[in-house]
Design a protein around this motif. Structure first.
Motif, PDB file in Angstrom:
ATOM      1  N   THR A  11       0.836  -1.200   0.000  1.00 26.37           N
ATOM      2  CA  THR A  11       0.000   0.000   0.000  1.00 26.37           C
ATOM      3  C   THR A  11       0.874   1.255   0.000  1.00 26.37           C
ATOM      4  OG1 THR A  11      -1.717  -1.149   1.258  1.00 26.37           O
ATOM      5  CG2 THR A  11      -1.822   1.261   1.206  1.00 26.37           C
ATOM      6  N   TYR A  12       0.526   2.209  -0.879  1.00 27.11           N
ATOM      7  CA  TYR A  12       1.250   3.475  -0.999  1.00 27.11           C
ATOM      8  C   TYR A  12       0.498   4.588  -0.278  1.00 27.11           C
ATOM      9  CZ  TYR A  12       4.221   1.280  -4.556  1.00 27.11           C
ATOM     10  OH  TYR A  12       5.117   0.466  -5.213  1.00 27.11           O
ATOM     11  N   ASP A  13       1.218   5.692  -0.004  1.00 24.69           N
ATOM     12  CA  ASP A  13       0.590   6.802   0.710  1.00 24.69           C
ATOM     13  C   ASP A  13      -0.390   7.606  -0.146  1.00 24.69           C
ATOM     14  OD1 ASP A  13       2.436   8.046  -0.896  1.00 24.69           O
ATOM     15  OD2 ASP A  13       3.620   8.927   0.736  1.00 24.69           O
ATOM     16  N   ASN A  14      -0.457   7.299  -1.452  1.00 23.67           N
ATOM     17  CA  ASN A  14      -1.469   7.928  -2.296  1.00 23.67           C
ATOM     18  C   ASN A  14      -2.707   7.036  -2.426  1.00 23.67           C
ATOM     19  OD1 ASN A  14      -0.531   5.886  -3.922  1.00 23.67           O
ATOM     20  ND2 ASN A  14      -0.063   7.190  -5.699  1.00 23.67           N
ATOM     21  N   LYS A  15      -2.789   6.021  -1.527  1.00 22.70           N
ATOM     22  CA  LYS A  15      -3.895   5.069  -1.437  1.00 22.70           C
ATOM     23  C   LYS A  15      -3.907   4.023  -2.545  1.00 22.70           C
ATOM     24  CE  LYS A  15      -6.905   8.195   1.130  1.00 22.70           C
ATOM     25  NZ  LYS A  15      -8.246   8.824   1.224  1.00 22.70           N
ATOM     26  N   GLU A  16      -2.855   3.972  -3.330  1.00 27.47           N
ATOM     27  CA  GLU A  16      -2.748   2.915  -4.349  1.00 27.47           C
ATOM     28  C   GLU A  16      -2.372   1.609  -3.665  1.00 27.47           C
ATOM     29  OE1 GLU A  16      -0.212   1.699  -8.365  1.00 27.47           O
ATOM     30  OE2 GLU A  16       0.305   3.505  -7.230  1.00 27.47           O
ATOM     31  N   VAL A  17      -2.999   0.517  -4.109  1.00 26.90           N
ATOM     32  CA  VAL A  17      -2.728  -0.811  -3.553  1.00 26.90           C
ATOM     33  C   VAL A  17      -2.299  -1.751  -4.675  1.00 26.90           C
ATOM     34  CG1 VAL A  17      -3.696  -2.804  -2.357  1.00 26.90           C
ATOM     35  CG2 VAL A  17      -4.383  -0.496  -1.672  1.00 26.90           C
ATOM     36  N   VAL A  18      -1.168  -2.411  -4.478  1.00 25.86           N
ATOM     37  CA  VAL A  18      -0.677  -3.378  -5.465  1.00 25.86           C
ATOM     38  C   VAL A  18      -0.710  -4.765  -4.824  1.00 25.86           C
ATOM     39  CG1 VAL A  18       1.237  -4.079  -6.938  1.00 25.86           C
ATOM     40  CG2 VAL A  18       0.838  -1.645  -6.487  1.00 25.86           C
ATOM     41  N   ARG A  19      -1.370  -5.695  -5.479  1.00 24.44           N
ATOM     42  CA  ARG A  19      -1.542  -7.054  -4.946  1.00 24.44           C
ATOM     43  C   ARG A  19      -0.579  -8.011  -5.642  1.00 24.44           C
ATOM     44  NH1 ARG A  19      -6.249  -7.090  -1.992  1.00 24.44           N
ATOM     45  NH2 ARG A  19      -7.582  -5.272  -2.292  1.00 24.44           N
ATOM     46  N   TRP A  20       0.404  -8.448  -4.912  1.00 26.86           N
ATOM     47  CA  TRP A  20       1.373  -9.418  -5.429  1.00 26.86           C
ATOM     48  C   TRP A  20       0.863 -10.821  -5.078  1.00 26.86           C
ATOM     49  CZ3 TRP A  20       4.877  -7.056  -8.396  1.00 26.86           C
ATOM     50  CH2 TRP A  20       5.155  -5.715  -8.145  1.00 26.86           C
ATOM     51  N   ILE A  21      -0.118 -11.278  -5.855  1.00 31.57           N
ATOM     52  CA  ILE A  21      -0.815 -12.519  -5.484  1.00 31.57           C
ATOM     53  C   ILE A  21      -0.914 -13.528  -6.635  1.00 31.57           C
ATOM     54  CG2 ILE A  21      -2.191 -11.335  -3.732  1.00 31.57           C
ATOM     55  CD1 ILE A  21      -4.516 -11.299  -5.716  1.00 31.57           C
ATOM     56  N   GLU A  22      -0.371 -13.215  -7.781  1.00 29.37           N
ATOM     57  CA  GLU A  22      -0.508 -14.108  -8.938  1.00 29.37           C
ATOM     58  C   GLU A  22       0.550 -15.204  -8.893  1.00 29.37           C
ATOM     59  OE1 GLU A  22      -1.001 -12.030 -12.736  1.00 29.37           O
ATOM     60  OE2 GLU A  22      -1.282 -10.179 -11.598  1.00 29.37           O
TER      61      GLU A  22
END
Length: 252
Positions: A147-158
């Motif tokens: 999670t970034y401070d600009n509210k972006e969320v990256v899911r490393w789940i693949e």
């Protein structure tokens, strides 16, 4: 002149490839600090790079594999980050060292406090100590959320599939190796439970055997000394008797 142009063009192309390859390889990954052997324990590191130029990472969540639960998980303190560990009841208890275990750590979350962040161009390592590693698989898949401070969320789940290209957001994968075998052919993990105890027992047995051998050797030496002493006495008495008889013959 043409050669120079070709060289410049090649250098530009190579630089472009490096720039393109950089972001693709900068993903959340897991790596062992030491050997990660099946059935043993290990300290593993989650490497979290910041992929954005205009935002900083403030939260990292790692989900531990539910199909291969880890009974013991502890997190090393990371300055400037708060650690939360969540345990979950297991649908089917697992046996560990002869005792049933009905819960395991399912998620670990690190949250930045104050001004602590992973800023652009930086990365942070998040260590965990885990045990025991499963013996029925050659890898563990950890799904991570950044999670970034600009509210972006990256899911490393693949999860990567054999023969297919690497997914865009691959889940961190820890490779497990077969336990090392000692000279006698017995397999053991990196820090297999009970190894120290077995070593101590063997050491005690060795000491006992050595002491017993020393005692036997001492007894044997004493017995030999006694026999030699008796023989010496017998020889002495025989000598005295011979001298007396010889004296009598001369007198007669």
């Amino acid at each position: 002149m043409n050669v120079a142009r070709v060289s410049v063009a090649g250098a530009v192309a190579a630089s472009a490839l490096l720039l393109l390859a950089g972001p693709a390889s900068a993903h959340v990954s897991v790596q062992p600090l030491g050997e990660a052997a099946q059935g043993g324990s290990a300290v593993i590191d989650f490497k979290v790079p910041n992929e954005r130029d205009n935002a900083s990472t403030i939260k990292v969540e790692v989900n531990l594999p539910a199909d291969h639960p880890l009974a013991y998980v502890s997190a090393q303190a990371v300055p400037g980050w708060k650690t939360d560990i969540v345990k979950t009841k297991l649908a089917k208890p697992i046996e560990l060292h002869g005792s049933p275990v009905d819960e395991a750590v399912s998620k670990v979350t690190w949250t930045a406090t104050g001004d602590s962040k992973i800023t652009p161009g930086q990365f942070q390592m998040f260590p965990l100590s885990v045990s025991p590693l499963p013996e029925d698989t050659d890898q563990l898949v950890f799904k991570a959320i950044q999670t970034y401070d600009n509210k972006e969320v990256v899911r490393w789940i693949e999860e990567a599939k054999e023969g297919a290209a690497e997914p865009e957001n691959p889940a961190p994968v820890l490779k497990l190796t077969a336990p090392a075998a000692d000279e006698g052919g017995a397999a053991h993990g990196s820090t297999a439970p009970g190894a120290a105890g077995n070593g101590a027992e063997k050491s005690d047995e060795t000491k006992t055997t050595t002491a017993s051998s020393s005692s036997d050797s001492g007894d044997s030496t004493d017995a030999t000394a006694r026999v030699l002493g008796i023989i010496g006495i017998v020889v002495g008495v025989a000598g005295v008797a011979y001298g007396v008889l010889a004296g009598r013959r001369r007198t007669a």
